[in-house]
Design an enzyme around this catalytic site. Structure first.
Site, PDB file in Angstrom:
ATOM      1  N   LEU A  94      46.130  30.432  36.717  1.00 17.80           N
ATOM      2  CA  LEU A  94      44.980  30.149  35.709  1.00 17.80           C
ATOM      3  C   LEU A  94      45.294  31.270  34.578  1.00 17.80           C
ATOM      4  O   LEU A  94      45.785  32.558  34.825  1.00 17.80           O
ATOM      5  CB  LEU A  94      43.808  30.597  36.304  1.00 17.80           C
ATOM      6  CG  LEU A  94      43.322  29.618  37.161  1.00 17.80           C
ATOM      7  CD1 LEU A  94      42.021  30.213  37.953  1.00 17.80           C
ATOM      8  CD2 LEU A  94      43.073  28.053  36.673  1.00 17.80           C
ATOM      9  N   ASP A 124      47.744  32.125  42.331  1.00 17.18           N
ATOM     10  CA  ASP A 124      46.904  33.530  41.899  1.00 17.18           C
ATOM     11  C   ASP A 124      46.813  34.435  42.974  1.00 17.18           C
ATOM     12  O   ASP A 124      46.149  35.321  42.965  1.00 17.18           O
ATOM     13  CB  ASP A 124      45.551  33.016  41.116  1.00 17.18           C
ATOM     14  CG  ASP A 124      45.807  32.734  39.645  1.00 17.18           C
ATOM     15  OD1 ASP A 124      46.655  33.317  38.773  1.00 17.18           O
ATOM     16  OD2 ASP A 124      45.098  31.505  39.277  1.00 17.18           O
ATOM     17  N   GLU A 162      42.598  41.706  44.986  1.00 20.80           N
ATOM     18  CA  GLU A 162      41.430  42.469  44.834  1.00 20.80           C
ATOM     19  C   GLU A 162      40.414  41.452  44.521  1.00 20.80           C
ATOM     20  O   GLU A 162      39.087  41.913  44.789  1.00 20.80           O
ATOM     21  CB  GLU A 162      41.572  43.153  43.329  1.00 20.80           C
ATOM     22  CG  GLU A 162      40.249  44.096  42.983  1.00 20.80           C
ATOM     23  CD  GLU A 162      40.333  44.809  41.480  1.00 20.80           C
ATOM     24  OE1 GLU A 162      40.483  46.020  41.774  1.00 20.80           O
ATOM     25  OE2 GLU A 162      40.686  44.035  40.513  1.00 20.80           O
ATOM     26  N   ASP A 163      40.428  40.289  44.143  1.00 22.50           N
ATOM     27  CA  ASP A 163      39.550  39.456  43.651  1.00 22.50           C
ATOM     28  C   ASP A 163      38.899  38.837  45.033  1.00 22.50           C
ATOM     29  O   ASP A 163      37.644  38.273  45.096  1.00 22.50           O
ATOM     30  CB  ASP A 163      40.075  38.291  42.850  1.00 22.50           C
ATOM     31  CG  ASP A 163      40.179  38.796  41.411  1.00 22.50           C
ATOM     32  OD1 ASP A 163      39.557  39.357  40.855  1.00 22.50           O
ATOM     33  OD2 ASP A 163      41.205  38.251  41.095  1.00 22.50           O
ATOM     34  N   ARG A 200      40.965  29.104  43.567  1.00 24.72           N
ATOM     35  CA  ARG A 200      41.052  30.428  44.237  1.00 24.72           C
ATOM     36  C   ARG A 200      40.614  30.426  45.333  1.00 24.72           C
ATOM     37  O   ARG A 200      40.454  31.258  46.350  1.00 24.72           O
ATOM     38  CB  ARG A 200      40.871  31.568  43.310  1.00 24.72           C
ATOM     39  CG  ARG A 200      41.771  31.598  42.010  1.00 24.72           C
ATOM     40  CD  ARG A 200      41.974  32.865  41.413  1.00 24.72           C
ATOM     41  NE  ARG A 200      42.664  33.917  42.317  1.00 24.72           N
ATOM     42  CZ  ARG A 200      42.385  34.990  42.164  1.00 24.72           C
ATOM     43  NH1 ARG A 200      41.946  35.628  40.855  1.00 24.72           N
ATOM     44  NH2 ARG A 200      42.903  36.073  42.876  1.00 24.72           N
ATOM     45  N   ARG A 227      33.444  33.895  36.559  1.00 25.10           N
ATOM     46  CA  ARG A 227      33.654  33.915  37.833  1.00 25.10           C
ATOM     47  C   ARG A 227      32.546  34.374  38.963  1.00 25.10           C
ATOM     48  O   ARG A 227      32.571  33.733  40.188  1.00 25.10           O
ATOM     49  CB  ARG A 227      34.860  34.702  37.947  1.00 25.10           C
ATOM     50  CG  ARG A 227      36.351  34.221  37.496  1.00 25.10           C
ATOM     51  CD  ARG A 227      36.671  32.891  37.966  1.00 25.10           C
ATOM     52  NE  ARG A 227      37.976  32.486  36.996  1.00 25.10           N
ATOM     53  CZ  ARG A 227      39.043  32.735  37.064  1.00 25.10           C
ATOM     54  NH1 ARG A 227      39.416  33.669  38.187  1.00 25.10           N
ATOM     55  NH2 ARG A 227      40.034  32.334  36.146  1.00 25.10           N
ATOM     56  N   HIS A 285      37.159  39.438  33.692  1.00 32.07           N
ATOM     57  CA  HIS A 285      36.345  40.353  34.786  1.00 32.07           C
ATOM     58  C   HIS A 285      36.069  41.691  34.121  1.00 32.07           C
ATOM     59  O   HIS A 285      36.406  41.996  33.145  1.00 32.07           O
ATOM     60  CB  HIS A 285      37.457  40.467  35.950  1.00 32.07           C
ATOM     61  CG  HIS A 285      37.767  39.633  36.751  1.00 32.07           C
ATOM     62  ND1 HIS A 285      39.096  39.249  37.018  1.00 32.07           N
ATOM     63  CD2 HIS A 285      37.105  38.696  37.287  1.00 32.07           C
ATOM     64  CE1 HIS A 285      39.129  38.182  37.842  1.00 32.07           C
ATOM     65  NE2 HIS A 285      38.097  37.609  38.142  1.00 32.07           N
ATOM     66  N   CYS A 310      44.027  44.444  40.158  1.00 35.30           N
ATOM     67  CA  CYS A 310      43.909  43.398  40.866  1.00 35.30           C
ATOM     68  C   CYS A 310      45.202  43.033  41.667  1.00 35.30           C
ATOM     69  O   CYS A 310      44.995  41.956  42.730  1.00 35.30           O
ATOM     70  CB  CYS A 310      43.671  42.002  39.820  1.00 35.30           C
ATOM     71  SG  CYS A 310      44.581  41.725  38.662  1.00 35.30           S
TER      72      CYS A 310
END
Ligand code: CIR
Length: 250
Positions: A18, A60, A65-66, A85, A128, A158, A245
């Site tokens: 993305l 992705d 980290e996400d 994701r 998100r 973010h 990230c």
């Protein structure tokens, strides 16, 4: 003291990630090279680094980290906010040791929206991360003594795309986020508008890791008196990914 990091190698399909950057497609080979240098930098700071293999079908997934929020006594596995994701978090959850809790529907939250400094945890509300995600994360962290504060992220992907901790009571931020009253009481160094990518600078064991190519930000963070190491991240920037990230640190 941070002793470990978890990373994931970017895959050959990372150009399908993305993005809103408008910087063209990343070169997966160069990305791998930059990723290895990132991992080497963490190791040089004393961290044991586990590198998971690329996750097929999830371009992705190198942005680990996400998928989790880690504090010393708890790992919170997230529900990433982008449909493409969803699912990345499963193999990360398996790789985490110690107590693990999970966010549940209808929560969505990306770890990139969570900034912890001392006992304060800011949770960005973004495209998100929704209010349920923020509420569930705060419910998990408050009993551990964290003061949880929500912040509207506004522009940017973010919260940590535009706000990070430099140590002590000092933060580094984009001009927009620097004005947010959620950060009152903290000293905020402000990156120039045209260097906003460099607000994603990471403090690891007393060293600041920062993206290469942002001289004003470099001069600004040099005033902290900490060692600074610049890393080439051009291929990750092309898919909206930053320095923080690419790892989970604990
Ligand atoms: C995404 O849009 O989800 C990825 N292309 C970039 C994620 C970057 N993650 C982060 O800043 N924490």
């Amino acid at each position: 003291m941070i002793t470990h990091a978890l990373c994931r190698r970017p895959g050959p399909d990372m150009a399908g990630g993305l993005t809103t950057a408008g910087l063209g497609l990343p070169d997966p080979e160069l990305a791998l090279h930059q990723h290895s240098a990132y991992v080497a930098a963490l190791k040089a700071l004393g961290l044991d680094v586990d590198v998971l293999p690329a996750l097929a079908g999830h371009p992705d997934a190198c942005f680990v980290e996400d998928t989790a929020v880690l504090v010393p006594d708890l790992a919170v596995v997230t529900r990433p906010g982008a449909p493409s994701r969803q699912g990345e978090q499963e193999s990360v959850a398996q790789a985490l040791a110690g107590p693990v809790t999970r966010l549940t529907e209808p929560a969505t939250l990306d770890g990139g929206d969570v900034l912890v400094a001392e006992r304060t945890c800011w949770i960005g509300l973004s495209g998100r991360t929704n209010a349920d995600g923020a509420l569930q994360l705060a419910a998990a962290l408050r009993p551990l003594g964290y003061d949880c504060i929500t912040v509207e992220v506004g522009a940017g992907l973010h919260l940590k795309s535009g706000m990070n901790h430099l140590g002590g009571r000092r933060l580094l931020a984009t001009p927009d986020l620097a004005r947010n009253p959620a950060f009152t009481g903290w000293e905020v160094l402000v990156v120039p508008e045209d260097e906003s990518y460099a607000a994603n600078t990471l403090l690891v064991n007393g060293t600041l890791l920062t993206p290469a190519g942002f001289p004003c930000t470099r001069a600004l963070i040099d005033t902290c008196g900490l060692p600074v190491r610049e890393l080439e991240l051009s291929e990750f920037e092309k898919v909206d990914g930053g320095l923080t990230c690419l790892s989970l640190r604990f």
